[in-house]
Design a protein around this motif. Structure first.
Motif, PDB file in Angstrom:
ATOM      1  N   UNK A 181       0.823  -1.205   0.000  1.00 47.50           N
ATOM      2  CA  UNK A 181       0.000   0.000   0.000  1.00 47.50           C
ATOM      3  C   UNK A 181       0.863   1.264   0.000  1.00 47.50           C
ATOM      4  N   UNK A 182       1.916   1.239  -0.785  1.00 45.03           N
ATOM      5  CA  UNK A 182       2.776   2.404  -0.979  1.00 45.03           C
ATOM      6  C   UNK A 182       2.549   2.913  -2.396  1.00 45.03           C
ATOM      7  N   UNK A 183       2.085   4.153  -2.524  1.00 42.46           N
ATOM      8  CA  UNK A 183       1.850   4.710  -3.840  1.00 42.46           C
ATOM      9  C   UNK A 183       0.536   4.244  -4.439  1.00 42.46           C
ATOM     10  N   UNK A 184       0.181   4.763  -5.618  1.00 41.93           N
ATOM     11  CA  UNK A 184      -1.088   4.409  -6.262  1.00 41.93           C
ATOM     12  C   UNK A 184      -1.085   2.989  -6.801  1.00 41.93           C
ATOM     13  N   UNK A 185      -2.293   2.411  -6.910  1.00 45.02           N
ATOM     14  CA  UNK A 185      -2.449   1.061  -7.432  1.00 45.02           C
ATOM     15  C   UNK A 185      -2.380   1.069  -8.950  1.00 45.02           C
ATOM     16  N   UNK A 186      -1.692   0.088  -9.535  1.00 45.91           N
ATOM     17  CA  UNK A 186      -1.626  -0.047 -10.984  1.00 45.91           C
ATOM     18  C   UNK A 186      -2.837  -0.837 -11.460  1.00 45.91           C
ATOM     19  N   UNK A 187      -3.536  -0.313 -12.481  1.00 47.22           N
ATOM     20  CA  UNK A 187      -4.785  -0.904 -12.938  1.00 47.22           C
ATOM     21  C   UNK A 187      -4.669  -1.635 -14.261  1.00 47.22           C
ATOM     22  N   UNK A 188      -3.667  -1.362 -15.050  1.00 46.89           N
ATOM     23  CA  UNK A 188      -3.501  -2.023 -16.342  1.00 46.89           C
ATOM     24  C   UNK A 188      -2.396  -1.351 -17.134  1.00 46.89           C
ATOM     25  N   UNK A 189      -1.786  -2.121 -18.022  1.00 45.50           N
ATOM     26  CA  UNK A 189      -0.689  -1.584 -18.812  1.00 45.50           C
ATOM     27  C   UNK A 189      -0.928  -1.839 -20.294  1.00 45.50           C
ATOM     28  N   UNK A 190      -0.280  -1.003 -21.116  1.00 50.04           N
ATOM     29  CA  UNK A 190      -0.293  -1.216 -22.561  1.00 50.04           C
ATOM     30  C   UNK A 190       1.109  -0.934 -23.076  1.00 50.04           C
ATOM     31  N   UNK A 191       1.323  -1.034 -24.377  1.00 55.29           N
ATOM     32  CA  UNK A 191       2.677  -1.020 -24.929  1.00 55.29           C
ATOM     33  C   UNK A 191       3.494   0.198 -24.491  1.00 55.29           C
ATOM     34  N   UNK A 192       2.892   1.364 -24.523  1.00 50.36           N
ATOM     35  CA  UNK A 192       3.653   2.573 -24.203  1.00 50.36           C
ATOM     36  C   UNK A 192       3.030   3.365 -23.060  1.00 50.36           C
ATOM     37  N   UNK A 193       2.471   2.657 -22.090  1.00 50.52           N
ATOM     38  CA  UNK A 193       1.930   3.376 -20.945  1.00 50.52           C
ATOM     39  C   UNK A 193       1.154   2.493 -19.996  1.00 50.52           C
ATOM     40  N   UNK A 194       0.432   3.126 -19.083  1.00 53.18           N
ATOM     41  CA  UNK A 194      -0.345   2.378 -18.098  1.00 53.18           C
ATOM     42  C   UNK A 194      -1.429   3.272 -17.487  1.00 53.18           C
ATOM     43  N   UNK A 195      -2.397   2.606 -16.842  1.00 55.90           N
ATOM     44  CA  UNK A 195      -3.425   3.277 -16.060  1.00 55.90           C
ATOM     45  C   UNK A 195      -3.141   3.007 -14.591  1.00 55.90           C
ATOM     46  N   UNK A 196      -3.328   4.050 -13.765  1.00 58.74           N
ATOM     47  CA  UNK A 196      -3.116   3.929 -12.329  1.00 58.74           C
ATOM     48  C   UNK A 196      -4.316   4.495 -11.584  1.00 58.74           C
TER      49      UNK A 196
END
Length: 520
Positions: A181-196
């Motif tokens: 629980x350090x920092x934001x949760x990662x929700x998904x990734x793609x080739x040149x980036x990600x959602x958090x």
């Protein structure tokens, strides 16, 4: 009057990227199949990865369309409610400033969606009970709020980032941080980036860093990071990441400098302070030998002095969470936990002194300066009393017993060693800037790029009309367009040489280039 149906956004066809493919998790192999657990003990789902390149240079509507398609393919919770055919152009996408390596956006569902969800739930209420969920009408507000898709943070990697950052390692680190629980949760990734996960927070400012109370809060959070995330054996065995980064960035940095030297006479001397590129890297080797001898380090025993370090604790990467009324974060003992560190792209094993020195060096920068965001103000480096304030807070927060003599001895030791690791910080970011720098394109190169873009993206109408139309790819405003990476690297080199002179590693009479001396 009835609401008109929103038309489907015309799709673009791309000759190179027309399909989206879901693949295995983007985590490194050692992190796969080690899902984190929720507070209820259930294993969190594996972070999904999609093989798709998101082009943030597209016109707004088509950029939004691709964003929503990615969100649906990644199955980010609650976003299924945002219909692709009718709502894609209505999602809100706003650029967030402050990141130099990436383009960062806040993505929100259409403003009217909350009302639609509320209306749907209200229509199902009979006798005070929601017939779909079984919730009592008194809890209706909570029920429909729960179904509203949350804000997302979208990170699109910069074009030069591949030369600087190992994304597999970065994503594996984020997964470890998320489990603690350090920092934001990662929700998904793609080739040149990600959602958090999007945190309701405000980034600190350069003025905040100088606030004594805020500085102590930062010190406490830094100590918790250093002591709270154990290094993996393979991380410790690789030694300090500062040397690993410098080694991996050296060749692309030299290549970029040689490219510039062909266009500009004296470019190497102007940026590195020496005519010979190799002379700068030999000076780094000389400094490394000096600090190892000075600290009685060997390649083996320095590994025991390593901690998990953020390595980029500039004010834009330090957020203050805005806690709701009644939150435990509002209690005085927890106030420092409102500070959240983000962007772990450059994190890794380093001596804690490097991480603290790096934070102090960031006091000298103003990345929001409208004229010269790259300029380094050496007079803004923290004074001795400001350094002591942070280091005292850092030491006391990690102390197992309050012994004034031991605490003071540790404070004095860290103060001295932070000073000695400062040249490593400036050399590291000098080389980083060279790799990040983009050379001005010739008219022929610009024409070829424009032709390539116009051929790659074609806007097509629905198949019912059978017609097609070409649309131009609009360049989004580049917030970092004014950032002169070569000038930034030149100043970092000047700070590096000045520190080597002040530490007695080289003789000032032997160096003819410019220097920036820090008084503190």
């Amino acid at each position: 009057m009835k609401n008109q149906a929103r038309p489907v956004i015309p799709r673009r066809s791309s000759s190179s990227r027309s399909k989206i493919h879901i693949s295995q998790s983007a985590l490194a192999p050692s992190e796969q199949h080690q899902g984190s657990t929720t507070s209820g003990g259930e294993e969190e789902p594996e972070v999904k990865h999609v093989n798709f390149h998101l082009d943030n240079r597209l016109p707004s509507d088509y950029f939004k369309q691709d964003i929503l398609k990615l969100i649906h393919e990644l199955r980010i919770p609650k976003w299924k409610a945002v219909d692709f055919s009718s709502m894609a152009k209505d999602i809100l996408v706003s650029r967030i400033s402050g990141a130099l390596t990436n383009a960062v956006y806040c993505v929100q569902p259409p403003p009217y969606l909350k009302g639609l969800i509320k209306a749907a739930h209200t229509a199902n209420v009979i006798g005070g009970i929601d017939q779909v969920t079984g919730a009592h009408v008194s809890s209706l507000k909570r029920t429909y709020h729960y179904k509203v898709p949350p804000k997302l943070l979208l990170r699109v990697y910069g074009p030069q980032a591949g030369n600087l950052i190992d994304r597999d390692v970065e994503l594996a680190v984020i997964a470890r941080l998320s489990r603690r629980k350090i920092g934001p949760k990662m929700l998904g990734t793609f080739t040149n980036g990600r959602f958090e996960q999007f945190l309701e927070a405000k980034a600190l400012t350069k003025e905040d860093l100088r606030d004594p109370d805020v500085s102590i809060q930062i010190a406490k959070r830094m100590r918790e990071l250093h002591d709270g995330l154990p290094l993996l054996d393979e991380e410790r065995q690789k030694g300090p990441s500062v040397w690993k980064n410098i080694n991996s960035w050296t060749e692309p940095a030299k290549t970029r400098l040689l490219q510039l030297a062909k266009k500009e006479d004296g470019a190497v001397q102007r940026i590195l302070g020496v005519e010979d590129i190799d002379a700068f890297f030999k000076a780094i080797d000389k400094y490394k030998t000096w600090i190892y001898e000075h600290e009685n380090y060997t390649d083996e025993n320095i590994k025991q002095d390593l901690v998990f370090a953020h390595n980029d604790a500039q004010y834009g990467n330090l957020l203050r969470v805005l806690p709701p009324p009644g939150s435990p974060l509002l209690r005085p003992k927890n106030e420092h936990r409102q500070i959240v560190v983000i962007d772990f792209e450059y994190s890794g094993a380093n001596p804690r002194y490097f991480d603290i020195a790096n934070h102090f060096c960031e006091w000298m920068s103003d990345y929001h300066d409208e004229v010269q965001p790259h300029f380094i103000h050496e007079d803004k480096y923290p004074t001795r009393s400001e350094q002591l304030n942070l280091i005292q807070g850092y030491v006391e927060h990690g102390a197992t017993e309050f012994d004034d003599v031991k605490i003071q001895a540790e404070v004095d030791s860290i103060m001295q060693r932070v000073r000695e690791w400062r040249p490593a910080v400036n050399a590291h970011w000098c080389i980083w800037g060279l790799v990040q720098a983009a050379l001005d394109k010739t008219p022929e190169e610009e024409q070829a790029e424009a032709l390539s873009m116009s051929e790659q993206y074609k806007i097509t109408t629905s198949t019912e009309t059978g017609s097609s139309d070409e649309g131009e790819v609009e360049e989004q405003e580049d917030e970092e367009g004014a950032f002169d990476y070569f000038a930034y690297s030149a100043q970092k080199a000047q700070l590096f040489w000045a520190d080597l002179i002040d530490l007695g590693i080289i003789d000032s009479a032997d160096f003819k280039g410019q220097t920036k001396h820090i008084a503190a």
